[in-house]
Design a protein around this motif. Structure first.
Motif, PDB file in Angstrom:
ATOM      1  N   ALA A 104       0.876  -1.147   0.163  1.00 14.25           N
ATOM      2  CA  ALA A 104       0.147  -0.113  -0.040  1.00 14.25           C
ATOM      3  C   ALA A 104       0.842   1.301  -0.030  1.00 14.25           C
ATOM      4  CB  ALA A 104      -1.068   0.051   1.197  1.00 14.25           C
ATOM      5  N   MET A 105       0.978   1.697  -1.269  1.00 15.07           N
ATOM      6  CA  MET A 105       1.945   2.974  -1.332  1.00 15.07           C
ATOM      7  C   MET A 105       1.047   4.179  -1.804  1.00 15.07           C
ATOM      8  SD  MET A 105       5.346   1.789  -3.116  1.00 15.07           S
ATOM      9  CE  MET A 105       4.592   1.242  -4.607  1.00 15.07           C
ATOM     10  N   THR A 106       0.200   3.945  -2.779  1.00 17.91           N
ATOM     11  CA  THR A 106      -0.536   5.008  -3.540  1.00 17.91           C
ATOM     12  C   THR A 106      -1.654   5.650  -2.717  1.00 17.91           C
ATOM     13  OG1 THR A 106      -0.151   3.562  -5.524  1.00 17.91           O
ATOM     14  CG2 THR A 106      -1.838   5.490  -5.671  1.00 17.91           C
ATOM     15  N   GLU A 107      -1.551   6.910  -2.969  1.00 17.16           N
ATOM     16  CA  GLU A 107      -2.689   7.894  -2.184  1.00 17.16           C
ATOM     17  C   GLU A 107      -3.502   8.372  -3.264  1.00 17.16           C
ATOM     18  OE1 GLU A 107      -1.027   9.767   1.434  1.00 17.16           O
ATOM     19  OE2 GLU A 107      -0.452   7.818   2.204  1.00 17.16           O
ATOM     20  N   GLY A 148      -1.320  11.196  -5.033  1.00 20.33           N
ATOM     21  CA  GLY A 148      -0.322  10.953  -5.875  1.00 20.33           C
ATOM     22  C   GLY A 148       0.294   9.561  -5.793  1.00 20.33           C
ATOM     23  N   GLY A 149       0.446   8.735  -6.846  1.00 22.23           N
ATOM     24  CA  GLY A 149       0.871   7.374  -6.738  1.00 22.23           C
ATOM     25  C   GLY A 149       2.302   7.223  -7.351  1.00 22.23           C
ATOM     26  N   SER A 150       2.568   7.799  -8.316  1.00 21.03           N
ATOM     27  CA  SER A 150       4.062   7.854  -8.957  1.00 21.03           C
ATOM     28  C   SER A 150       5.007   8.721  -8.151  1.00 21.03           C
ATOM     29  CB  SER A 150       4.046   8.483 -10.321  1.00 21.03           C
ATOM     30  OG  SER A 150       3.048   7.942 -11.298  1.00 21.03           O
ATOM     31  N   ASP A 151       4.372   9.655  -7.738  1.00 24.75           N
ATOM     32  CA  ASP A 151       5.069  10.497  -6.592  1.00 24.75           C
ATOM     33  C   ASP A 151       4.795  10.258  -5.359  1.00 24.75           C
ATOM     34  OD1 ASP A 151       6.647  12.529  -5.459  1.00 24.75           O
ATOM     35  OD2 ASP A 151       5.609  14.412  -6.551  1.00 24.75           O
ATOM     36  N   GLY A 164       3.889   4.170 -17.995  1.00 21.72           N
ATOM     37  CA  GLY A 164       4.967   4.530 -18.900  1.00 21.72           C
ATOM     38  C   GLY A 164       6.026   5.551 -18.798  1.00 21.72           C
ATOM     39  N   ASN A 165       5.615   6.858 -18.795  1.00 18.13           N
ATOM     40  CA  ASN A 165       6.247   7.912 -18.592  1.00 18.13           C
ATOM     41  C   ASN A 165       7.240   7.823 -17.131  1.00 18.13           C
ATOM     42  OD1 ASN A 165       5.036   8.795 -20.711  1.00 18.13           O
ATOM     43  ND2 ASN A 165       4.272  10.482 -19.491  1.00 18.13           N
ATOM     44  N   VAL A 166       6.701   7.380 -16.130  1.00 14.54           N
ATOM     45  CA  VAL A 166       7.538   7.137 -15.117  1.00 14.54           C
ATOM     46  C   VAL A 166       8.687   6.048 -15.133  1.00 14.54           C
ATOM     47  CG1 VAL A 166       7.318   6.330 -12.545  1.00 14.54           C
ATOM     48  CG2 VAL A 166       5.657   7.980 -13.575  1.00 14.54           C
ATOM     49  N   CYS A 217      -5.288  -0.408  -2.832  1.00 14.51           N
ATOM     50  CA  CYS A 217      -4.566  -1.698  -2.335  1.00 14.51           C
ATOM     51  C   CYS A 217      -5.380  -2.855  -2.754  1.00 14.51           C
ATOM     52  CB  CYS A 217      -4.964  -1.495  -0.640  1.00 14.51           C
ATOM     53  SG  CYS A 217      -4.141  -2.778   0.325  1.00 14.51           S
ATOM     54  N   SER A 218      -4.697  -3.419  -3.491  1.00 12.44           N
ATOM     55  CA  SER A 218      -5.141  -4.710  -4.197  1.00 12.44           C
ATOM     56  C   SER A 218      -4.778  -5.634  -3.306  1.00 12.44           C
ATOM     57  CB  SER A 218      -4.323  -4.992  -5.517  1.00 12.44           C
ATOM     58  OG  SER A 218      -4.319  -4.049  -6.531  1.00 12.44           O
ATOM     59  N   ALA A 219      -5.522  -6.685  -3.413  1.00  9.28           N
ATOM     60  CA  ALA A 219      -5.584  -7.868  -2.589  1.00  9.28           C
ATOM     61  C   ALA A 219      -5.642  -7.535  -1.113  1.00  9.28           C
ATOM     62  CB  ALA A 219      -4.357  -8.679  -2.900  1.00  9.28           C
TER      63      ALA A 219
HETATM   64  C1  FAD Z   1      -5.282  -2.542 -11.039  1.00 10.63           C
HETATM   65  C2  FAD Z   1      -4.272  -1.749 -10.035  1.00 10.63           C
HETATM   66  C3  FAD Z   1      -3.984  -2.157  -8.893  1.00 10.63           C
HETATM   67  C4  FAD Z   1      -3.144  -1.182  -8.225  1.00 10.63           C
HETATM   68  N1  FAD Z   1      -2.631  -1.776  -6.844  1.00 10.63           N
HETATM   69  C5  FAD Z   1      -1.925  -1.143  -5.906  1.00 10.63           C
HETATM   70  C6  FAD Z   1      -1.528  -1.643  -4.761  1.00 10.63           C
HETATM   71  O1  FAD Z   1      -1.951  -2.700  -4.441  1.00 10.63           O
HETATM   72  N2  FAD Z   1      -0.716  -0.653  -4.070  1.00 10.63           N
HETATM   73  C7  FAD Z   1      -0.289   0.552  -4.518  1.00 10.63           C
HETATM   74  O2  FAD Z   1       0.322   1.151  -3.489  1.00 10.63           O
HETATM   75  N3  FAD Z   1      -0.719   1.126  -5.741  1.00 10.63           N
HETATM   76  C8  FAD Z   1      -1.491   0.286  -6.421  1.00 10.63           C
HETATM   77  N4  FAD Z   1      -2.033   0.614  -7.693  1.00 10.63           N
HETATM   78  C9  FAD Z   1      -1.600   1.999  -7.962  1.00 10.63           C
HETATM   79  C10 FAD Z   1      -0.586   2.134  -9.335  1.00 10.63           C
HETATM   80  O3  FAD Z   1       0.683   1.919  -8.819  1.00 10.63           O
HETATM   81  C11 FAD Z   1      -0.658   3.815  -9.431  1.00 10.63           C
HETATM   82  O4  FAD Z   1      -1.862   4.079 -10.043  1.00 10.63           O
HETATM   83  C12 FAD Z   1       0.556   4.081 -10.438  1.00 10.63           C
HETATM   84  O5  FAD Z   1       1.798   4.193  -9.607  1.00 10.63           O
HETATM   85  C13 FAD Z   1       0.220   5.387 -11.080  1.00 10.63           C
HETATM   86  O6  FAD Z   1       0.081   6.297  -9.898  1.00 10.63           O
HETATM   87  P1  FAD Z   1      -1.327   7.305  -9.959  1.00 10.63           P
HETATM   88  O7  FAD Z   1      -2.532   6.613 -10.351  1.00 10.63           O
HETATM   89  O8  FAD Z   1      -1.346   8.170  -8.890  1.00 10.63           O
HETATM   90  O9  FAD Z   1      -0.925   8.273 -11.384  1.00 10.63           O
HETATM   91  P2  FAD Z   1      -0.074   9.731 -11.400  1.00 10.63           P
HETATM   92  O10 FAD Z   1       1.089   9.572 -10.579  1.00 10.63           O
HETATM   93  O11 FAD Z   1      -0.796  10.753 -11.201  1.00 10.63           O
HETATM   94  O12 FAD Z   1       0.352   9.599 -13.013  1.00 10.63           O
HETATM   95  C14 FAD Z   1      -0.664  10.094 -13.943  1.00 10.63           C
HETATM   96  C15 FAD Z   1       0.062   9.989 -15.119  1.00 10.63           C
HETATM   97  O13 FAD Z   1       1.074  11.026 -15.067  1.00 10.63           O
HETATM   98  C16 FAD Z   1       2.238  10.251 -15.696  1.00 10.63           C
HETATM   99  N5  FAD Z   1       3.403  10.994 -14.868  1.00 10.63           N
HETATM  100  C17 FAD Z   1       3.623  11.081 -13.639  1.00 10.63           C
HETATM  101  N6  FAD Z   1       4.973  11.728 -13.245  1.00 10.63           N
HETATM  102  C18 FAD Z   1       5.185  12.123 -14.453  1.00 10.63           C
HETATM  103  C19 FAD Z   1       6.246  13.029 -15.016  1.00 10.63           C
HETATM  104  N7  FAD Z   1       7.468  13.394 -14.235  1.00 10.63           N
HETATM  105  N8  FAD Z   1       6.507  13.240 -16.253  1.00 10.63           N
HETATM  106  C20 FAD Z   1       5.453  12.751 -17.230  1.00 10.63           C
HETATM  107  N9  FAD Z   1       4.694  12.088 -16.978  1.00 10.63           N
HETATM  108  C21 FAD Z   1       4.384  11.666 -15.659  1.00 10.63           C
HETATM  109  C22 FAD Z   1       2.304   8.898 -15.306  1.00 10.63           C
HETATM  110  O14 FAD Z   1       3.102   8.138 -16.211  1.00 10.63           O
HETATM  111  C23 FAD Z   1       0.745   8.540 -15.700  1.00 10.63           C
HETATM  112  O15 FAD Z   1       0.647   8.437 -16.951  1.00 10.63           O
HETATM  113  C24 FAD Z   1      -2.671  -0.101  -8.429  1.00 10.63           C
HETATM  114  C25 FAD Z   1      -3.126   0.450  -9.813  1.00 10.63           C
HETATM  115  C26 FAD Z   1      -4.045  -0.406 -10.668  1.00 10.63           C
HETATM  116  C27 FAD Z   1      -4.359  -0.067 -11.830  1.00 10.63           C
END
Ligand code: FAD
Length: 553
Positions: A187-190, A193-196, A436-438, A225-227
């Motif tokens: 469980a990381m994503t909030e 922000g997920g990527s960040d 992809g971008n990340v 939070c999958s699973a």
């Molecule tokens: C089916 C599924 C299951 C998941 N399960 C889990 C889990 O169990 N636990 C968990 O922690 N997370 C989980 N996730 C979350 C997942 O890891 C995040 O959705 C993912 O990391 C992207 O984060 P975000 O959704 O906040 O998108 P954002 O971070 O907002 O990104 C949105 C878009 O912007 C792009 N982007 C971001 N930064 C940049 C940059 N600097 N330059 C250019 N482009 C950029 C990204 O590539 C993306 O295309 C799950 C996601 C899915 C779809």
């Protein structure tokens, strides 16, 4: 009462020109590319096990895959008396898939048997079973991937690793110490922000002492939070010293439930079998893993292994789509000939087979690099190759599956054909564990910080130097592109794509079928290829390529 005289019945429902169902076949042995790669990459010792799972997968698991995605999980937030329980109820088919995966050690093989080829063998097994159903691969993958991160805290690993690597599947909602086996999620994503992940707002308050191994109370939310039925989770949360990594069990040491509430299950694209959820933590009990303030460094061990599994899962989805398309075309006729004999369909099918073979050989080579890294500690090749291959294979999956679906015509859009399920699943790995971008930015980061990883990556590609002039020219051009730093972030996708193509070409020329390798270089490196599949240049022996890939019933 007068009797009605009807004419004799006509035969209105004779079923003609439909293929036999693609079932009861050995999904492993019927995949020559996979069989060859298992041997080549040091996993030959697991051949009998892979073959056995190949037969098993071609039977009941295909039906379980349908059932687990039809009868979807249900959140039971409360019991009948109003107590919060936060449990998820699954169809028995889901449990059957989980049990089978755990029995074959898809969650633990390299940790239980750390011998050369263990990651390769596991990749072949995971690839095979995922073709029946992709969703259960999520908790299996997270459990597998949690182990190297857990090892950052040896006393916590000593307690949890035996449970997480047990070959008994135990879905009972009980404290882990009372169970025969356990699962781990992340469980990381909030929301914000997920990527960040630096944007995480979940806070960790020290309960007794602080630092590695100490007990904390976590408060905040997690948007994905999958699973959630896992027995423990790796969670990121902030202390005063920064983002840190924690192991948060479902149950407290006193045998009561931990303070983790499952708010709702996600209604999502992708599989329907797995229960992705949103959770809230209200002073949930957890223990710190690794250095305080260095949570990303700790959890990245888990992330790298789940990225490997994204590659395996995507290559597996591509393989199943190609198996279905080539099978259908071999039996279905239109305009007086079987589809597989129609020149334009040959072009489409062969093009799909080439892409699938390239994904499989890259996946297996990548898996071997995890074996090598485990044995030697040298991670330079997997550091870069994981990101490069994850980006490209996940990117190719949706396009390939859409085209394979079209090969079945109208049957391809009907759920019973499995193609709609493969199609829904196809974009998910591209988002999960780095979109992809990340991922492309991560490739640039790795190249900037770890020049040895660039060397290791190109050393592998250069093993094909002199074998095919098209690769030599492509790699030379790529090297010069990489020395031009102007606007490199803007150009990152193009560069990473080229790195992936160079690696795939090198592997195919050295190890693949010569006809496939030649067609790959002609189309993917020399630019003699259109934007869609089915645009291979003239002179390619498509029939040979298709027959190599087609499962024989
Ligand atoms: C089916 C599924 C299951 C998941 N399960 C889990 C889990 O169990 N636990 C968990 O922690 N997370 C989980 N996730 C979350 C997942 O890891 C995040 O959705 C993912 O990391 C992207 O984060 P975000 O959704 O906040 O998108 P954002 O971070 O907002 O990104 C949105 C878009 O912007 C792009 N982007 C971001 N930064 C940049 C940059 N600097 N330059 C250019 N482009 C950029 C990204 O590539 C993306 O295309 C799950 C996601 C899915 C779809």
């Amino acid at each position: 009462m007068s009797t009605i005289e009807l004419p004799p019945p006509n035969v209105t429902h004779e079923v003609l020109n439909q293929p036999p169902p693609l079932e009861n076949y050995n999904l492993f042995e019927q995949d020559r590319v996979l069989v060859e790669a298992l041997e080549r990459e040091n996993g030959g010792w697991a051949r009998a096990r892979a073959s056995e799972l190949g037969i098993v997968t071609g039977g009941a698991p295909l039906a379980w895959g349908v059932q687990a995605n039809t009868y979807t999980p249900v959140l039971r937030a409360y019991d009948r008396y109003g107590h919060r329980i936060d449990e998820v109820e699954f169809h028995p088919a889901w449990h059957n898939l989980m049990r089978l995966a755990i029995q074959y050690e898809l969650h633990a093989l390299p940790w239980r048997t750390p011998r050369p080829g263990a990651h390769v063998a596991r990749a072949a097994l995971f690839f095979t079973l995922s073709q029946a159903e992709a969703g259960h691969g999520c908790p299996i993958s997270m459990t597998f991937s949690s182990v190297p991160a857990l090892r950052a805290q040896p006393e916590v690993a000593a307690e949890w690793e035996p449970r997480l690597t047990s070959t008994e599947y135990d879905p009972r909602m009980l404290p882990a110490e009372q169970k025969h086996g356990a699962l781990c999620g992340m469980a990381m994503t909030e929301k914000q922000g997920g990527s960040d992940v630096r944007a995480n707002r979940t806070r960790a308050r020290a309960l007794s002492g602080s630092g590695p191994g100490a007990e904390y109370a976590l408060t905040g939310h997690k948007w994905f939070c999958s699973a959630p039925m896992c027995d423990a989770f790796l969670v990121l949360a902030h202390t005063d010293k920064g983002l840190s990594c924690f192991l948060m069990p479902r149950w407290l040491p006193d045998g009561t439930r931990n303070r983790m509430a499952v708010q709702r299950l996600k209604d999502k694209l992708g599989n329907r079998s797995n229960a992705s959820s949103e959770i809230e933590l209200d002073a949930a009990w957890a223990r710190m893993l690794g250095e305080e303030g260095h949570g990303v460094r700790t959890i990245i061990e888990m992330v790298n292994h789940t990225r490997l599994d994204c590659v395996i899962g995507s290559a597996s989805g591509m393989r199943q789509a190609v198996a279905q398309a080539t099978h259908h075309a071999a039996y279905r006729s239109a305009f007086g000939k079987r589809l597989v004999e129609q020149p334009l369909m040959q072009n489409v099918l062969a093009d799909l087979c080439i892409e699938s073979e390239a994904a499989t050989v890259a996946m297996m080579r990548l898996a071997r690099s995890y074996d090598d890294a485990q044995a030697t500690g040298n991670r330079h090749f997997p550091r870069l190759a994981t990101a490069v291959i994850k980006y490209w294979v996940c990117k190719r999956q949706p396009t390939l599956v859409a085209e394979a679906l079209e090969c079945l015509g109208g049957n391809g859009v009907v759920e019973e054909s499995i193609l709609p399920r493969l199609y829904r699943e196809a974009p998910v790995n591209g988002v999960w564990e780095g979109s992809g971008n990340v991922i492309c930015l991560d490739v640039l980061r790795a190249m900037g910080r770890e020049p040895e990883s660039v060397e290791a990556f190109f050393d592998e590609i250069e093993l094909a130097r002199g074998d095919d002039a098209r690769i030599d020219g492509f790699v030379d051009a790529l090297r010069s592109e990489l020395t031009d730093f102007a606007g490199i972030e803007f150009r990152a996708r193009r560069l990473v794509e080229q790195m992936a193509l160079a690696l795939q070409a090198s592997l195919l020329v050295r190890h693949g079928d010569p006809v496939v390798a030649d067609a790959f270089c002609a189309s993917r490196l020399s630019g003699d290829h259109g934007a869609a599949f089915g645009t291979l240049p003239r002179g390619i022996d498509c029939q040979h390529i298709i027959e190599r890939a087609r499962p024989q019933l």
